[in-house]
Scaffold this motif. Structure first.
Motif, PDB file in Angstrom:
ATOM      1  N   VAL A  44       0.844  -1.193   0.000  1.00  0.00           N
ATOM      2  CA  VAL A  44       0.000   0.000   0.000  1.00  0.00           C
ATOM      3  C   VAL A  44       0.879   1.242   0.000  1.00  0.00           C
ATOM      4  O   VAL A  44       1.686   1.447   0.912  1.00  0.00           O
ATOM      5  CB  VAL A  44      -0.929   0.020   1.229  1.00  0.00           C
ATOM      6  CG1 VAL A  44      -1.747   1.312   1.264  1.00  0.00           C
ATOM      7  CG2 VAL A  44      -1.845  -1.191   1.225  1.00  0.00           C
ATOM      8  N   THR A  45       0.724   2.037  -1.038  1.00  0.00           N
ATOM      9  CA  THR A  45       1.383   3.336  -1.121  1.00  0.00           C
ATOM     10  C   THR A  45       0.365   4.465  -1.102  1.00  0.00           C
ATOM     11  O   THR A  45       0.554   5.474  -0.454  1.00  0.00           O
ATOM     12  CB  THR A  45       2.216   3.441  -2.411  1.00  0.00           C
ATOM     13  OG1 THR A  45       3.223   2.430  -2.391  1.00  0.00           O
ATOM     14  CG2 THR A  45       2.882   4.802  -2.532  1.00  0.00           C
ATOM     15  N   ARG A  46      -0.743   4.249  -1.842  1.00  0.00           N
ATOM     16  CA  ARG A  46      -1.786   5.267  -1.942  1.00  0.00           C
ATOM     17  C   ARG A  46      -3.037   4.808  -1.194  1.00  0.00           C
ATOM     18  O   ARG A  46      -3.609   3.769  -1.513  1.00  0.00           O
ATOM     19  CB  ARG A  46      -2.127   5.549  -3.403  1.00  0.00           C
ATOM     20  CG  ARG A  46      -1.046   6.334  -4.129  1.00  0.00           C
ATOM     21  CD  ARG A  46      -1.510   6.755  -5.498  1.00  0.00           C
ATOM     22  NE  ARG A  46      -0.616   7.757  -6.062  1.00  0.00           N
ATOM     23  CZ  ARG A  46      -0.827   8.407  -7.195  1.00  0.00           C
ATOM     24  NH1 ARG A  46      -1.933   8.152  -7.905  1.00  0.00           N
ATOM     25  NH2 ARG A  46       0.023   9.297  -7.637  1.00  0.00           N
ATOM     26  N   LEU A  47      -3.456   5.624  -0.227  1.00  0.00           N
ATOM     27  CA  LEU A  47      -4.621   5.333   0.602  1.00  0.00           C
ATOM     28  C   LEU A  47      -5.686   6.383   0.333  1.00  0.00           C
ATOM     29  O   LEU A  47      -5.450   7.584   0.513  1.00  0.00           O
ATOM     30  CB  LEU A  47      -4.231   5.362   2.082  1.00  0.00           C
ATOM     31  CG  LEU A  47      -5.363   5.243   3.094  1.00  0.00           C
ATOM     32  CD1 LEU A  47      -5.975   3.846   3.054  1.00  0.00           C
ATOM     33  CD2 LEU A  47      -4.859   5.572   4.507  1.00  0.00           C
ATOM     34  N   MET A  48      -6.860   5.946  -0.097  1.00  0.00           N
ATOM     35  CA  MET A  48      -7.990   6.862  -0.281  1.00  0.00           C
ATOM     36  C   MET A  48      -8.995   6.626   0.835  1.00  0.00           C
ATOM     37  O   MET A  48      -9.307   5.485   1.169  1.00  0.00           O
ATOM     38  CB  MET A  48      -8.664   6.655  -1.635  1.00  0.00           C
ATOM     39  CG  MET A  48      -9.888   7.541  -1.849  1.00  0.00           C
ATOM     40  SD  MET A  48     -10.527   7.506  -3.543  1.00  0.00           S
ATOM     41  CE  MET A  48      -9.261   8.507  -4.361  1.00  0.00           C
ATOM     42  N   THR A  49      -9.510   7.709   1.403  1.00  0.00           N
ATOM     43  CA  THR A  49     -10.528   7.604   2.431  1.00  0.00           C
ATOM     44  C   THR A  49     -11.809   8.286   1.973  1.00  0.00           C
ATOM     45  O   THR A  49     -11.795   9.220   1.171  1.00  0.00           O
ATOM     46  CB  THR A  49     -10.058   8.227   3.758  1.00  0.00           C
ATOM     47  OG1 THR A  49      -9.702   9.603   3.544  1.00  0.00           O
ATOM     48  CG2 THR A  49      -8.871   7.473   4.320  1.00  0.00           C
ATOM     49  N   GLY A  50     -12.932   7.800   2.521  1.00  0.00           N
ATOM     50  CA  GLY A  50     -14.242   8.377   2.249  1.00  0.00           C
ATOM     51  C   GLY A  50     -15.211   7.862   3.295  1.00  0.00           C
ATOM     52  O   GLY A  50     -14.902   6.939   4.054  1.00  0.00           O
TER      53      GLY A  50
ATOM     54  N   LEU B  98      -5.599   1.078  -1.586  1.00  0.00           N
ATOM     55  CA  LEU B  98      -6.514   0.687  -0.515  1.00  0.00           C
ATOM     56  C   LEU B  98      -7.503   1.814  -0.281  1.00  0.00           C
ATOM     57  O   LEU B  98      -7.133   2.997  -0.285  1.00  0.00           O
ATOM     58  CB  LEU B  98      -5.730   0.409   0.773  1.00  0.00           C
ATOM     59  CG  LEU B  98      -6.507  -0.102   1.985  1.00  0.00           C
ATOM     60  CD1 LEU B  98      -7.064  -1.501   1.723  1.00  0.00           C
ATOM     61  CD2 LEU B  98      -5.605  -0.126   3.223  1.00  0.00           C
ATOM     62  N   VAL B  99      -8.769   1.444  -0.089  1.00  0.00           N
ATOM     63  CA  VAL B  99      -9.822   2.401   0.256  1.00  0.00           C
ATOM     64  C   VAL B  99     -10.233   2.143   1.701  1.00  0.00           C
ATOM     65  O   VAL B  99     -10.533   1.005   2.084  1.00  0.00           O
ATOM     66  CB  VAL B  99     -11.033   2.252  -0.685  1.00  0.00           C
ATOM     67  CG1 VAL B  99     -12.174   3.158  -0.231  1.00  0.00           C
ATOM     68  CG2 VAL B  99     -10.646   2.586  -2.122  1.00  0.00           C
ATOM     69  N   LEU B 100     -10.246   3.192   2.503  1.00  0.00           N
ATOM     70  CA  LEU B 100     -10.618   3.117   3.914  1.00  0.00           C
ATOM     71  C   LEU B 100     -11.886   3.927   4.121  1.00  0.00           C
ATOM     72  O   LEU B 100     -11.933   5.126   3.784  1.00  0.00           O
ATOM     73  CB  LEU B 100      -9.489   3.676   4.783  1.00  0.00           C
ATOM     74  CG  LEU B 100      -9.777   3.928   6.259  1.00  0.00           C
ATOM     75  CD1 LEU B 100     -10.136   2.649   6.985  1.00  0.00           C
ATOM     76  CD2 LEU B 100      -8.578   4.612   6.923  1.00  0.00           C
ATOM     77  N   VAL B 101     -12.937   3.298   4.687  1.00  0.00           N
ATOM     78  CA  VAL B 101     -14.226   3.972   4.849  1.00  0.00           C
ATOM     79  C   VAL B 101     -14.815   3.699   6.231  1.00  0.00           C
ATOM     80  O   VAL B 101     -14.377   2.810   6.955  1.00  0.00           O
ATOM     81  CB  VAL B 101     -15.241   3.502   3.777  1.00  0.00           C
ATOM     82  CG1 VAL B 101     -14.784   3.904   2.374  1.00  0.00           C
ATOM     83  CG2 VAL B 101     -15.491   2.002   3.878  1.00  0.00           C
ATOM     84  N   HIS B 102     -15.839   4.463   6.545  1.00  0.00           N
ATOM     85  CA  HIS B 102     -16.636   4.238   7.755  1.00  0.00           C
ATOM     86  C   HIS B 102     -17.779   3.269   7.472  1.00  0.00           C
ATOM     87  O   HIS B 102     -18.104   2.431   8.300  1.00  0.00           O
ATOM     88  CB  HIS B 102     -17.179   5.581   8.257  1.00  0.00           C
ATOM     89  CG  HIS B 102     -17.986   5.508   9.506  1.00  0.00           C
ATOM     90  ND1 HIS B 102     -17.568   4.835  10.634  1.00  0.00           N
ATOM     91  CD2 HIS B 102     -19.208   6.020   9.816  1.00  0.00           C
ATOM     92  CE1 HIS B 102     -18.484   4.943  11.585  1.00  0.00           C
ATOM     93  NE2 HIS B 102     -19.497   5.649  11.106  1.00  0.00           N
ATOM     94  N   HIS B 103     -18.388   3.400   6.317  1.00  0.00           N
ATOM     95  CA  HIS B 103     -19.494   2.530   5.913  1.00  0.00           C
ATOM     96  C   HIS B 103     -19.029   1.620   4.787  1.00  0.00           C
ATOM     97  O   HIS B 103     -18.933   2.042   3.632  1.00  0.00           O
ATOM     98  CB  HIS B 103     -20.700   3.347   5.430  1.00  0.00           C
ATOM     99  CG  HIS B 103     -21.242   4.300   6.441  1.00  0.00           C
ATOM    100  ND1 HIS B 103     -21.591   5.600   6.137  1.00  0.00           N
ATOM    101  CD2 HIS B 103     -21.478   4.148   7.764  1.00  0.00           C
ATOM    102  CE1 HIS B 103     -22.032   6.203   7.216  1.00  0.00           C
ATOM    103  NE2 HIS B 103     -21.966   5.351   8.228  1.00  0.00           N
ATOM    104  N   GLY B 104     -18.731   0.379   5.130  1.00  0.00           N
ATOM    105  CA  GLY B 104     -18.317  -0.591   4.124  1.00  0.00           C
ATOM    106  C   GLY B 104     -19.477  -1.490   3.732  1.00  0.00           C
ATOM    107  O   GLY B 104     -20.612  -1.033   3.553  1.00  0.00           O
ATOM    108  N   TYR B 105     -19.202  -2.787   3.633  1.00  0.00           N
ATOM    109  CA  TYR B 105     -20.184  -3.750   3.147  1.00  0.00           C
ATOM    110  C   TYR B 105     -20.496  -4.796   4.234  1.00  0.00           C
ATOM    111  O   TYR B 105     -20.017  -4.708   5.351  1.00  0.00           O
ATOM    112  CB  TYR B 105     -19.667  -4.455   1.893  1.00  0.00           C
ATOM    113  CG  TYR B 105     -19.273  -3.524   0.777  1.00  0.00           C
ATOM    114  CD1 TYR B 105     -19.892  -2.294   0.601  1.00  0.00           C
ATOM    115  CD2 TYR B 105     -18.259  -3.875  -0.114  1.00  0.00           C
ATOM    116  CE1 TYR B 105     -19.532  -1.442  -0.422  1.00  0.00           C
ATOM    117  CE2 TYR B 105     -17.887  -3.033  -1.148  1.00  0.00           C
ATOM    118  CZ  TYR B 105     -18.522  -1.815  -1.296  1.00  0.00           C
ATOM    119  OH  TYR B 105     -18.159  -0.975  -2.318  1.00  0.00           O
TER     120      TYR B 105
END
Length: 252
Positions: free
Chosen positions: A35-41, A59-66
């Motif tokens: 992981v080099t690029r981390l996107m959050t939402g 990698l995508v990091l979120v509060h509401h996943g699945y």
């Protein structure tokens, strides 16, 4: 950074195993190992995933996943499109729900208090780090309408205000981000004169009026934009990752 090391660091930081939640906290979809690029939402919606593909996020990091409790298990339609986007592009998905609400420094409640200049006094339902109903003092001199103006100015979204009978300066406020409107009775029992959450139900109006506590529905999305940003910045600073937060507009 190695993906599994990053996940372990988040699990430990947020004490994710402590919480009985409605969803899976932690790694939900495995992507590439480095992981080099981390996107959050806030939410792993298709629009956020499309931004992740365009930015070449790892990698995508979120509060509401699945994988929410009681949701259909079949991978069809919208769920299939979302998962296909992640899998075809080898992008991982990392999600934290209640652990990210509760964290005493980086969590949604902590970050909301920071943005609203609330003096935190503790939690009504547990120690900091586990409690979800936070208590504190707002800036001085605010009545219900003044508090609503203050919240709207800081969040960029006018809250829906249900005023309780009576008025005067609010000296104690309670808050829980997201869809916690049903905590209003506990907020009243804890001595709060106003309660802030994200959503409102039909019953909430009657509860507020009859319990004598002002209620501010400030938006589920609007109140939960900040914890995941804080966590992303913490990870970027600690591990040298590229971090980008994408705010997918949501009026709810």
């Amino acid at each position: 950074m190695n993906r599994d090391d990053l996940v372990a660091a988040c699990d430990q930081l947020l004490d994710a195993g402590r919480f009985r939640d409605y969803t899976l906290n932690g790694l939900q979809v495995a992507g590439r190992e480095r992981v080099t690029r981390l996107m959050t939402g806030v939410t792993a919606c298709q629009a956020l995933l499309d931004e992740a593909v365009a930015w070449q996020a790892d990698l995508v990091l979120v509060h509401h996943g699945y994988f929410w409790k009681n949701e259909p298990v079949a991978i069809t339609g919208m769920k299939q499109r979302r998962l296909r986007t992640l899998l075809v592009n080898d992008i991982g998905l990392l999600a934290y729900h209640l652990p990210l609400d509760a964290h005493p420094e980086l969590g949604n409640n902590a970050e909301l208090a920071r943005r609203l200049d609330f003096r935190v006094e503790g939690c009504a339902d547990g120690e900091p780090g586990e409690g979800l109903l936070w208590l504190g003092a707002p800036p001085p001199g605010l009545d219900a309408r003044g508090l609503a103006r203050h919240v709207g100015g800081r969040l960029g979204r006018e809250p829906l205000l249900v005023e309780a009978p009576g008025g005067g300066e609010i000296r104690r406020v309670a808050w829980c981000t997201g869809g916690a409107q049903d905590m209003i009775a506990d907020a009243s029992a804890a001595g709060a004169e106003a309660f802030i959450s994200g959503e409102i139900s039909e019953r909430t109006t009657h509860l507020a009026r009859e319990l004598g506590i002002h209620y501010l529905a400030a938006g589920h999305h609007a109140t939960e934009r900040y914890g995941v940003q804080a966590l992303g910045e913490w990870l970027a600073g600690r591990y040298g990752l590229e971090h980008r937060f994408v705010d997918i507009d949501n009026p709810a």
